[in-house]
Every structure is written in C-alpha cells, then in structure tokens.
Design an enzyme around this catalytic site. Structure first.
Site, PDB file in Angstrom:
ATOM      1  N   ASP A 296     -11.706  -1.102   0.254  1.00 12.14           N
ATOM      2  CA  ASP A 296     -10.331  -1.555   0.069  1.00 12.14           C
ATOM      3  C   ASP A 296      -9.969  -2.471   1.232  1.00 12.14           C
ATOM      4  O   ASP A 296      -9.766  -2.021   2.356  1.00 12.14           O
ATOM      5  CB  ASP A 296      -9.407  -0.323   0.036  1.00 12.14           C
ATOM      6  CG  ASP A 296      -7.994  -0.707  -0.345  1.00 12.14           C
ATOM      7  OD1 ASP A 296      -7.677  -1.912  -0.350  1.00 12.14           O
ATOM      8  OD2 ASP A 296      -7.207   0.194  -0.637  1.00 12.14           O
ATOM      9  N   LEU A 297      -9.878  -3.783   0.960  1.00 13.83           N
ATOM     10  CA  LEU A 297      -9.840  -4.792   2.020  1.00 13.83           C
ATOM     11  C   LEU A 297      -8.821  -4.504   3.121  1.00 13.83           C
ATOM     12  O   LEU A 297      -9.121  -4.631   4.300  1.00 13.83           O
ATOM     13  CB  LEU A 297      -9.584  -6.181   1.424  1.00 13.83           C
ATOM     14  CG  LEU A 297      -9.574  -7.331   2.456  1.00 13.83           C
ATOM     15  CD1 LEU A 297     -10.919  -7.465   3.150  1.00 13.83           C
ATOM     16  CD2 LEU A 297      -9.180  -8.640   1.821  1.00 13.83           C
ATOM     17  N   ASP A 298      -7.598  -4.136   2.738  1.00 13.39           N
ATOM     18  CA  ASP A 298      -6.552  -4.003   3.754  1.00 13.39           C
ATOM     19  C   ASP A 298      -6.351  -2.578   4.238  1.00 13.39           C
ATOM     20  O   ASP A 298      -5.311  -2.243   4.802  1.00 13.39           O
ATOM     21  CB  ASP A 298      -5.226  -4.542   3.199  1.00 13.39           C
ATOM     22  CG  ASP A 298      -5.284  -6.046   3.040  1.00 13.39           C
ATOM     23  OD1 ASP A 298      -6.170  -6.659   3.651  1.00 13.39           O
ATOM     24  OD2 ASP A 298      -4.452  -6.588   2.317  1.00 13.39           O
ATOM     25  N   GLU A 299      -7.337  -1.712   4.014  1.00 14.01           N
ATOM     26  CA  GLU A 299      -7.115  -0.288   4.289  1.00 14.01           C
ATOM     27  C   GLU A 299      -8.155   0.329   5.205  1.00 14.01           C
ATOM     28  O   GLU A 299      -8.211   1.533   5.355  1.00 14.01           O
ATOM     29  CB  GLU A 299      -7.085   0.496   2.962  1.00 14.01           C
ATOM     30  CG  GLU A 299      -5.836   0.317   2.159  1.00 14.01           C
ATOM     31  CD  GLU A 299      -4.661   1.103   2.749  1.00 14.01           C
ATOM     32  OE1 GLU A 299      -4.884   2.008   3.564  1.00 14.01           O
ATOM     33  OE2 GLU A 299      -3.525   0.798   2.388  1.00 14.01           O
TER      34      GLU A 299
END
Lengths: 285, 285, 285, 285
Positions: free
Chosen positions: D226-229
């Site tokens: 999950d790119l932003d996590e």
C-alpha cells in the site's frame, strides 16, 4: 511484576567495555531491554547505560557482584539502581513558583518518578498557599547579605540530612556561593531563564527584547563553581515577534523554563545524564 | 487579472494615520485585502502595510496621488509597489554555495518573486559549475588584504549600476568595510551562521560544540556599521546532541542558514520588514 | 493609567471598511496601537481587530456610538471591550486534571486575564484535592448514560446563570450532545488529544503508537455539532521515537494538550479568534 | 586513516545478544565507538547497531568471521559495512524537482554519503536543465496507463542492473504497482506530501487548507504494497496561518518534504533504520 534495573557506567575508553558489561549481565541471568553506549573521541571517555530485567526473578546481589568484578579492570565509575528505588530530590524555590508548581504537578502524576526530600525557600510557606505541600518538609530559610553564609549552612545541612541525591534550583533567585556550588557539583540542576550563553547577566528577557531577537530560550544545567556556566543538560526555545513586550517574553519564558527544567530533572533521575568535562552526555529516553 | 499592490509606511505615531491611509485608498477605488499596523510604544513609531487591489482596473496614479496627499501631514516614509513590479536583488557569495544554490532554486520556482540583478563572488565562476547562472551577470572580484578597498569599490559600482534594491550576503565570507556597510544600510541582508548574539566571533559551531549546547541556530539581519550586529530579521534553530561532531553542526547549520536567509529575503522583497531603531518589525506573511 | 480597548469586527467584504472604522476611531479621539485586518478571498469575509486607547481619557460611549454608526452600512458583527473588562470562563473537567490545573495556574499568574465563572465536573471535588479552588463555584454533576440529558440540562443552567462568555472543555471526557454543542457553538473550546484530523476515534495515542509516527500533537477547536470536528484554533506537536511506549505518548501528550489549550483560550479571551465558515482566523498576539 | 565499520543486527530477543556481539568484536581487535540497542517488548525483537574501528589496522575478514559465528545461534539478520563502502541509490523523479535537486545538492556536498546509481524519470532530461547530472545515468521512461506494466519492467530492470541498494521516490508522481512495491519492499523510500496519516488521498494541502489546520507536515516512509501506508521513517511539520493560501501550503510543503526525505535517506544509508513490523526503529545519528 518483573523489576527493571539501570546500570550506568563511564570510564576511559579502551576495547572490551561493552563485552565485559554484557557478559556479566548475561551470566547473572539478565535480559537487556535498552542499551546505549557512546565513546567521545575528543575526551577519550566511554559512557554506557543499560536497562535490563532479571530472568526468573533472580537475585540482584549476583548482578552487582558480577558487574563489580567485570568493571574493576576499567576503573569504572558506575551505579546500579532498581527502577522502583527512586531518587530523592530537594527543591529550592523563591518568589516565582512556576517551576516549583510544575515539578510538584509532574511528581504527583508520576511523570517525575522521584521522592521529594523537601522544599527550601527564602520565602515563607504562605507564599505558596495555592500549592499543596502535603506532609513534605518545608524549610523557610530567609536570607540577607549578612546572613548568607549562615543560610547556606542551613541549606547544606537540610540537604545532607534529607538524604537527597539531587538538588533542583527551581528558579531559586539567590546566587549560591562557590563553596556551596562545589559541594553540590554534579548533583544540582539550575534553570537559567535564558538561552545560554546568549544573554548572560541580569534581565536576559529585557536584553533579548532590546536586541529584537525572534526566538527566546531557556537552559537547564548542572551547577559548578560558576553558577550560570555549568554543563548544559537541556535547552529549548520559543518563537517571538515584535509584538511581544518584555512582559510577554517573561510569560513565554516561564513556559519554556518549566518544560526545560522538567526534562532535565527527568533525564537525571533516570540516570541518562553523564558529566563529560564541560559538557554532558544525555542519552535519549 | 487584477493587479495587487502593497503600500508600506511608517512615521512617528499620532492619531489618524490609519484613517488617512484607508480613506485615501477607499476614495481611489481600492479594495483592502490584508492589512497590518503596529504602534511601537517604546520607540513611538507607527508601522503599516496594506495589500489591496483596484476595483474596475482603475488607474494607479490616482492611488499614488491620494496617498501622497494623505501621508504628507504625517511626514511619512512610504512606498507603493505593484506586486508584479519585482525587487532587484544582487547576490554575494564565496566558496560555500549552499545559500546561493538555495536562493537560486527558490527564485527559479517562483518562491522568491524577485529579479536577480547579478552575482558577485571573490571566487571564479568555475567554483559553481553545478549551478546554472543562465544569462545573469556574474562578477568575479577577487580580493586580498591589499586590494580590499578597490574590490569594494567594484562591488559598490556593480550594485549601483545594476539597479539592485537589495544586496544579499549569501555566506559571503569577507568582512565588509564600515564604509560599504553604511552605503548598504537597510538594504543588505547577512546570514550569520550562529544564533546571535549567542556566539559571536569566529567558528561559532566549534564554540557551540565546546560548550555542549543542545540547540544551534542561525540569524539573518540587516547589515549596519557593525557587520554581525544589525537589526535581526529572522532566526531559527535545530536540536543537536552529544553525538554531533563540529562537522555535524556545520552540516545542520547549513540547513538552518539557507532556510533562515530565504525567509528573511522573502520578507524583505514582500515589503514586510521595517527598521525600528536597533530592531525590526516583521509583519507575518 | 490609560485604558486599552479592543474592537473586533467582521462582515462581507467590500471597500471602505477600514476607512470607516479608523475614521470613527479618529473622530472619537482614539489612538490606534495595534491593528490587523484580513480579507478571506475564498469566503468573501473581512475580519478586523484594532487595539486603541483614548486620548485625554475621553468617554468611551462616544467611541461606541461612532463605531455603531460607521459599521451600520456594512451589516457588521462587532464587539467593543475595555481590556480590563474580562471575559468570564466556565471550566469543565473530568478525572484527568492536567489541563484544569494548568489553566488555573495561568489564571492565577495573570497570564490568562479572565474571570473564572466556575468549574463543572462529573467527578466530586475531592478528586482535585491538591488544586486550590478558593471561593470559585464548583459544580459536581455526575452522569450516567441514563442521566445524561438531565446532567446536560444542569450544565447548561450553570453556564447560563453564571454569565460565562466562554466554556472550556479542559479534558472533559464526556461527549456533549448535539443539542448542547449547538447551544455553545462558537463559545466553547475543546482540546482534542490528537493531531486532528490525524487520528479520530478512541485512543489516538495507541493508534499513533501502532502506526509508528514520529510526531504527535494536539488540537484545540471550537465545538460544533460534531464534537471533534469544529474549527481549529491552535495545534502543536512534539517529536517522539520508537522508544516511546503508549504511556510515554500519553505523558508527552499532556504537555502538548495543556500548552495548546492555554494558547487557544488566551487567543479567544483576547478577541483574536474569528469564525470563518469551517475555519478560523486567529490574529497573532 | 583508520576505517570505521558499522554492524547492524536484529533477531528475536533473548539474553546474550549484546554479550555475543561485543565479545566477538573485542576478540577481533575492535574498538567500539558508538552503540545502540533496543528491545521492542511488543514485537519481541531486538535491534542493535555498533560503530567501531579496528585496532592496529587489523583485517576485517576476521571480524566478519567472528560475528558470523557469534550471531549464528540467534538466527540473526545482520550486515557489516565499512563506512567508506557507500550505498548505491537510484533516484526516481517526475515534474517537480525540489526533492531531486535537494538530494543531488546534499550528495555533492558530501552530506549524503552515497553513490548515485542513476536517475529515472517519466519526464525527459530537458525538464531538469538547470540541474547538473554530470555523467550519472539518466533514464527517461515515459508512461501512460497502457504502458504502465512495460514502464515498470524497465524501471525494475534499471534498478536491478544498476546494483542499487536503495530506491528513492523523490516526488515521483506515479503510483507504483503492488508488484513493484513488493519487489522494492524495505529498500524504497517515498516522501508523502502530507502529515500521514492525517490527510490521505489526493491534494492533501487543499484538504488541510479547507480544514483550517495550523500545522502541516510531510512523511517519509518505506514503500510496501500500500503505497502511502508503509512504515514511517521520518516526519516533520511547519506552522501555518489563515493567511496561507493552498499555494503557500504547497510552497511551505516543499521545504518540509525535502528536509524530511533527506533525513530519511541519510538514516537509511547510515544503517540506522530497521523494519519492525508496521513500524521502524530509527537510531538517532
């Protein structure tokens, strides 16, 4: 509940210190939780602090013996303390009580895990009528130029008999004599209401205002012979503007002072501060 | 697109200043967007800055005339500027180019809305071979103790003929003569790599390290006769620890220096800074 | 001593507002000390705050009349207050008293220039035995799920009859009903122990810890229908590390909460905060 | 000159780790300069980092052998690196180059002690005409929705063949596929232009503005599925006010982003960051 211990140690640097300490702890049945070491290449001293607990509730006298024998060859200065064996702290205050009130509050909430050995003030107890001192000893030692030596003797006696490990000058507005400073060296923390060494001398906020600085600060440091010049433990700052009057700076300064002093006291009673010549090592909490 | 204007003004305080200014703007068909005024009770001076636009694209010569007549009785120092009429800035640099590189970058992205009048250095253009100067004038003015007066004359001539409104000492490592400082007073910004007036003199980072401070800073100020003592425009700080070597302080200092200098330059070219005796008024952006 | 006044005003933006206000003040014999205006281009509203004193101790009824007539055409919302006419503040607290203790301390030192209209708690007075409430009214309103409506009626009655201008939820741990929130809208400040809108919902510090954030914060905001979502007045943060346990975050959070709440209360009682849709305008002190 | 080494290690916690590591170093003729250990009681993992040098210029193959044998019983994940053996870093950028420019500048000054394995962009080289790429490989890999899989294959191939240890998304504005994220897991740092998890989704600055927040921030984290996590490495914030437009937030955000990304990259290439479940351990420099 398993008890946590802190061993803090320092000596002239040479190979094998960490190996000796950690082998001793391992052999005595300890489990390391948190450890920090630092070798100051400039002063040539090594500093370490290890937090650990005992597996199977082993006896801590074994730990102490193992560490003593491991540290012997290094001519180590060291202390071992169970975390629930709290430092005793004597508080000195004067008319302005924001630092005193703050320390008492943080002590009450358990944030500062220490015992209060007593409060010494050159103002009478009524000065602090909105603070609860409960049963803690309060020493009213008024002072004049003429009685300074006597008053300091009373302070020293109160500190000595109280079994205090640390003395905190919580905005105690009297300048301690060189003699008393020396007696308390390394175990007395002062809060200087200025971003040292920015503005020495009297009325630093007025100086800061006259100079139009955009940031003010405060400094907590150990007391040495020279009251405002001891090894710095903690500093912090706050942004100000041209709208701030000298009174505003005093007000904002109070916020910084109490925050900085509380952090310095906390670091000390948690065995995270080491003297290192004119400087300190402060391991982060 | 509607043009935005900035009028900045200051005078000895007396009643009616804001009334006069705002009436003039109203009568000239202006709409106030943002206004800040401040009366310094200590120095007795009043400072104001009003951002406005013209309704129906009215002519700005009327605004200028109305303001001139409104301000006359107050013996006002004032300036009126259309926001798209950018300040011209001359940059002075030496060997270390972190401030120069940063200012050029912020200029390129539009963050510093100014025109670059040129770059003056006591190092040759090749020193900066990874920076793009495009077609901006680059003046290589080497200097020795013997040629200092001559070199400063060349600097002054370059500044003068370039039509620069502001001179920025972007870590220009030469001490300007009192004479040149005076010529540039109020329109020359220096970045001092120290939290003034904390550590004056040479090598502030080494001084800070020796003293074991926990916070370092930088100061941007106007140049006056005394190079490192002019009115402070902006300051900032960074937290350090016992692990930081003097080299680490220099590195962290670079970050603070470029940030502080950029903010000071931005405040100046947006007409938000006013001289107020030994201090400044800096209206927030 | 000359009395200082504050006029705070806002209306739909159109030309002439500052001119009208400042002409009225000038004609009524006022001297402007500090003024800030802001036109929000998004919402189309104009906000102003002017601090001034009266020359020759003139009568302030004239000022009020002049302002009323000047503001009439603008459909202005405005207030005029002599600085010594202090706001009355009702404090609501629960079990954790760090914010309550802090506000009382700052009130005692004069840092928060307000009158305390009383304290309301869902815990009995003995909970705060180390705090000095002197003669200020203390209302113990216990609450259960079943008695919530009744208890809120008692709160509202106490607020109403006390003449409080502002209600401060000093870590009052009950969720106010939508109805009470609406009644208090714009004059009730809450401190949210989280960097909103970072971590909504329960136990924000645990959430922050699980996520391994490096910075935690707190938010003071006006209460609206949605308790934790009202217009933000003030926020601040503190740096944390992997060493910090959830308990450490709670402790550090307390420091931020009390600082942020005190600043928000101070801004409000100094007439520096304006509602602006879902946001606020906060003029710097 | 004596070479400095860094050994970084982590394993399931059990007694004897530090003892084993430090005994191995002692026996191999090493002198410890700086050491930090941490036992995460929640995840049950132990993390250590030791900086040391070799006495009498001893051979480092002995060190490696001793550590290997000491670490074997602990099922240790570990790395040993001579400080002059620099990490190779691949930089990915898009249209906005403030992070790219900043990293290149800090690399040039030696502040980021790494080798640049190359630059990959979905914009052509001319986009960066004011940046000096010297001889470093520049890969222009344009991308459309249709060619995304192909383009990512080219990225992966470029990373793989370059021998890069770390990939830095320096405001690379394409969302990486889950597949590429997984391939790069733990060795790819992203800068999120928001104070995660404050404002997820698109246009965080606009969200922040609409909400009237008083502080904005940025977050550097490892990329996971999950790119932003992914696990957070570093965060920082800046104070804003109602005067700031969304454009101002973008500008101030750029300053935070480049500062935060640079610190995260520095921590990684100095072996100070460890993955710890959904979080990180970051030993202070």
């Amino acid at each position: 509940m398993v008890e946590t211990y802190i061993v803090a140690f320092s000596c002239k640097n040479r190979p094998g210190i960490v190996a000796a300490a950690s082998a001793a702890l391992f052999e005595a049945g300890c489990n390391i939780l948190d450890a920090q070491q630092f070798d100051d290449l400039e002063t040539g001293r090594f500093f370490g602090r290890i937090g650990f607990n005992l597996i199977n509730d082993a006896d801590d006298s074994l730990v102490r013996a193992r560490l003593a024998s491991a540290f012997k060859p290094f001519d180590m200065e060291w202390s071992l303390r169970a975390q629930n064996q709290k430092r005793r702290v004597m508080l000195l205050a004067s008319r302005w009580d924001h630092c005193l009130a703050d320390i008492l509050y943080r002590w009450r909430t358990g944030e500062l895990a220490m015992e209060i050995a007593g409060i010494i003030s050159n103002y009478p107890k009524e000065t602090y009528k909105h603070l609860h001192f409960s049963s803690m000893p309060f020493h009213y030692f008024p002072v004049t130029k003429e009685t300074k030596a006597d008053q300091e003797a009373r302070i020293w006696e109160a500190v000595r008999t109280s079994g205090a490990d640390l003395v905190v000058l919580a905005r105690y507005m009297q300048i301690l004599s060189d003699d008393l400073c020396r007696k308390l060296a390394g175990r007395c923390i002062n809060i200087h209401h200025s971003f040292l060494p920015g503005f020495k001398g009297a009325k630093p906020y007025q100086q800061a205002h006259a100079r139009g600085v955009k940031i003010i600060g405060a400094t907590a440091h150990y007391v040495t012979g020279d009251l405002d010049e001891g090894p710095i433990i903690e500093q912090d700052v706050e942004r100000i503007s041209h709208r701030d009057t000298p009174e505003d700076l005093v007000r904002k300064g109070r916020d910084i002072e109490r925050r900085v002093l509380a952090r310095a006291v906390r670091a000390h009673i948690e065995d995270r501060v080491f003297l290192n010549g004119a400087k300190t090592i402060v391991f982060p909490e």
